[in-house]
Design a protein around this motif. Structure first.
Motif, PDB file in Angstrom:
ATOM      1  N   TYR A  60       0.829  -1.199   0.000  1.00 21.72           N
ATOM      2  CA  TYR A  60       0.000   0.000   0.000  1.00 21.72           C
ATOM      3  C   TYR A  60       0.866   1.253   0.000  1.00 21.72           C
ATOM      4  N   ALA A  61       0.381   2.287  -0.675  1.00 21.69           N
ATOM      5  CA  ALA A  61       1.003   3.597  -0.545  1.00 21.69           C
ATOM      6  C   ALA A  61       0.790   4.088   0.884  1.00 21.69           C
ATOM      7  N   ASP A  62       1.741   4.856   1.382  1.00 20.00           N
ATOM      8  CA  ASP A  62       1.643   5.347   2.758  1.00 20.00           C
ATOM      9  C   ASP A  62       0.351   6.132   2.980  1.00 20.00           C
ATOM     10  N   SER A  63      -0.102   6.828   1.972  1.00 21.15           N
ATOM     11  CA  SER A  63      -1.277   7.691   2.108  1.00 21.15           C
ATOM     12  C   SER A  63      -2.573   6.922   2.328  1.00 21.15           C
ATOM     13  N   VAL A  64      -2.572   5.625   2.036  1.00 25.52           N
ATOM     14  CA  VAL A  64      -3.813   4.853   2.172  1.00 25.52           C
ATOM     15  C   VAL A  64      -3.698   3.715   3.178  1.00 25.52           C
ATOM     16  N   LYS A  65      -2.521   3.507   3.741  1.00 25.12           N
ATOM     17  CA  LYS A  65      -2.336   2.421   4.701  1.00 25.12           C
ATOM     18  C   LYS A  65      -3.291   2.567   5.873  1.00 25.12           C
ATOM     19  N   GLY A  66      -3.901   1.453   6.239  1.00 27.52           N
ATOM     20  CA  GLY A  66      -4.835   1.459   7.351  1.00 27.52           C
ATOM     21  C   GLY A  66      -6.248   1.842   6.964  1.00 27.52           C
ATOM     22  N   ARG A  67      -6.434   2.354   5.742  1.00 24.88           N
ATOM     23  CA  ARG A  67      -7.774   2.761   5.288  1.00 24.88           C
ATOM     24  C   ARG A  67      -8.252   1.910   4.108  1.00 24.88           C
ATOM     25  N   PHE A  68      -7.348   1.519   3.257  1.00 27.45           N
ATOM     26  CA  PHE A  68      -7.696   0.740   2.061  1.00 27.45           C
ATOM     27  C   PHE A  68      -7.251  -0.705   2.239  1.00 27.45           C
ATOM     28  N   THR A  69      -8.024  -1.621   1.670  1.00 25.86           N
ATOM     29  CA  THR A  69      -7.661  -3.041   1.684  1.00 25.86           C
ATOM     30  C   THR A  69      -7.833  -3.615   0.290  1.00 25.86           C
ATOM     31  N   ILE A  70      -6.777  -4.211  -0.226  1.00 23.57           N
ATOM     32  CA  ILE A  70      -6.837  -4.842  -1.544  1.00 23.57           C
ATOM     33  C   ILE A  70      -7.033  -6.341  -1.360  1.00 23.57           C
ATOM     34  N   SER A  71      -7.793  -6.930  -2.260  1.00 24.09           N
ATOM     35  CA  SER A  71      -7.994  -8.371  -2.216  1.00 24.09           C
ATOM     36  C   SER A  71      -8.204  -8.883  -3.631  1.00 24.09           C
ATOM     37  N   LYS A  72      -8.062 -10.189  -3.756  1.00 21.63           N
ATOM     38  CA  LYS A  72      -8.151 -10.773  -5.090  1.00 21.63           C
ATOM     39  C   LYS A  72      -8.825 -12.122  -5.011  1.00 21.63           C
ATOM     40  N   ASP A  73      -9.722 -12.372  -5.945  1.00 22.28           N
ATOM     41  CA  ASP A  73     -10.298 -13.689  -6.120  1.00 22.28           C
ATOM     42  C   ASP A  73      -9.502 -14.362  -7.232  1.00 22.28           C
ATOM     43  N   ALA A  74      -8.588 -15.234  -6.844  1.00 21.50           N
ATOM     44  CA  ALA A  74      -7.684 -15.827  -7.821  1.00 21.50           C
ATOM     45  C   ALA A  74      -8.411 -16.735  -8.804  1.00 21.50           C
ATOM     46  N   THR A  75      -9.550 -17.278  -8.409  1.00 22.23           N
ATOM     47  CA  THR A  75     -10.258 -18.198  -9.309  1.00 22.23           C
ATOM     48  C   THR A  75     -10.909 -17.471 -10.471  1.00 22.23           C
ATOM     49  N   THR A  76     -11.214 -16.207 -10.274  1.00 23.19           N
ATOM     50  CA  THR A  76     -11.889 -15.443 -11.329  1.00 23.19           C
ATOM     51  C   THR A  76     -11.048 -14.262 -11.812  1.00 23.19           C
ATOM     52  N   ASN A  77      -9.831 -14.106 -11.282  1.00 22.88           N
ATOM     53  CA  ASN A  77      -8.994 -12.947 -11.635  1.00 22.88           C
ATOM     54  C   ASN A  77      -9.721 -11.629 -11.386  1.00 22.88           C
ATOM     55  N   THR A  78     -10.468 -11.569 -10.301  1.00 21.87           N
ATOM     56  CA  THR A  78     -11.176 -10.343  -9.944  1.00 21.87           C
ATOM     57  C   THR A  78     -10.452  -9.655  -8.802  1.00 21.87           C
ATOM     58  N   LEU A  79     -10.267  -8.365  -8.949  1.00 17.47           N
ATOM     59  CA  LEU A  79      -9.545  -7.572  -7.960  1.00 17.47           C
ATOM     60  C   LEU A  79     -10.502  -6.612  -7.271  1.00 17.47           C
ATOM     61  N   TYR A  80     -10.278  -6.391  -5.990  1.00 15.44           N
ATOM     62  CA  TYR A  80     -11.124  -5.479  -5.222  1.00 15.44           C
ATOM     63  C   TYR A  80     -10.254  -4.464  -4.472  1.00 15.44           C
ATOM     64  N   LEU A  81     -10.849  -3.317  -4.195  1.00 13.84           N
ATOM     65  CA  LEU A  81     -10.205  -2.337  -3.322  1.00 13.84           C
ATOM     66  C   LEU A  81     -11.284  -1.769  -2.408  1.00 13.84           C
ATOM     67  N   GLN A  82     -11.233  -2.157  -1.152  1.00 11.94           N
ATOM     68  CA  GLN A  82     -12.146  -1.613  -0.146  1.00 11.94           C
ATOM     69  C   GLN A  82     -11.530  -0.335   0.398  1.00 11.94           C
ATOM     70  N   MET A  83     -12.247   0.763   0.239  1.00 17.70           N
ATOM     71  CA  MET A  83     -11.735   2.065   0.655  1.00 17.70           C
ATOM     72  C   MET A  83     -12.612   2.613   1.775  1.00 17.70           C
ATOM     73  N   ASN A  84     -12.041   2.741   2.952  1.00 18.26           N
ATOM     74  CA  ASN A  84     -12.752   3.265   4.115  1.00 18.26           C
ATOM     75  C   ASN A  84     -12.152   4.595   4.540  1.00 18.26           C
ATOM     76  N   SER A  85     -12.886   5.311   5.361  1.00 22.36           N
ATOM     77  CA  SER A  85     -12.412   6.600   5.887  1.00 22.36           C
ATOM     78  C   SER A  85     -11.887   7.487   4.763  1.00 22.36           C
ATOM     79  N   LEU A  86     -12.665   7.599   3.721  1.00 19.25           N
ATOM     80  CA  LEU A  86     -12.222   8.345   2.548  1.00 19.25           C
ATOM     81  C   LEU A  86     -12.051   9.823   2.850  1.00 19.25           C
ATOM     82  N   LYS A  87     -11.070  10.422   2.202  1.00 21.78           N
ATOM     83  CA  LYS A  87     -10.749  11.832   2.383  1.00 21.78           C
ATOM     84  C   LYS A  87     -10.879  12.554   1.035  1.00 21.78           C
TER      85      LYS A  87
END
Length: 124
Positions: A60-87
């Protein structure tokens, strides 16, 4: 032909949350690292977060650490980015980057395929 499609952007108030998704079409094999970049008006594109092929290691970039979470569904090659506490400074076009070298230092040239982007706007 490989197609990368992002979704989930929108307008949200500061402190709110959004979840971005990225789907990959036309690729019959597992992809290598995947990641998210963003570009705000008048600024250079910057790496936000990336994840390795197996979805085990993430950076993670320092600016988003602790607020954003990346995840991946390897079976479908789908990527996600959960963004909380947005600024308001998170406001940008967010791009999904596919099939590249995932590491703390993200380089655009390391990723083979790109989506068209999804706009995230955070109001103050």
């Amino acid at each position: 032909q490989v197609q990368v499609v992002e979704s989930g952007g929108g307008l949200v108030e500061a402190g709110g949350s959004l979840r971005l998704s990225c789907s990959v079409f036309g690729l019959s094999r597992d992809v290598d690292g995947m990641g998210w970049f963003r570009q705000a008006p008048g600024k250079k594109r910057e790496g936000v977060s990336c994840i390795d092929r197996d979805g085990v290691h993430a950076w993670y970039a320092d600016s988003v650490k602790g607020r954003f979470t990346i995840s991946k569904d390897a079976t479908t090659n789908t990527l996600y980015l959960q963004m909380n506490s947005l600024k308001p400074e998170d406001t940008a076009m967010y791009y999904c980057a596919v099939d590249g070298f995932a590491a703390q230092q993200m380089y655009e040239a390391d990723f083979a395929y790109w989506g068209q982007g999804t706009q995230v706007t955070v109001s103050s």
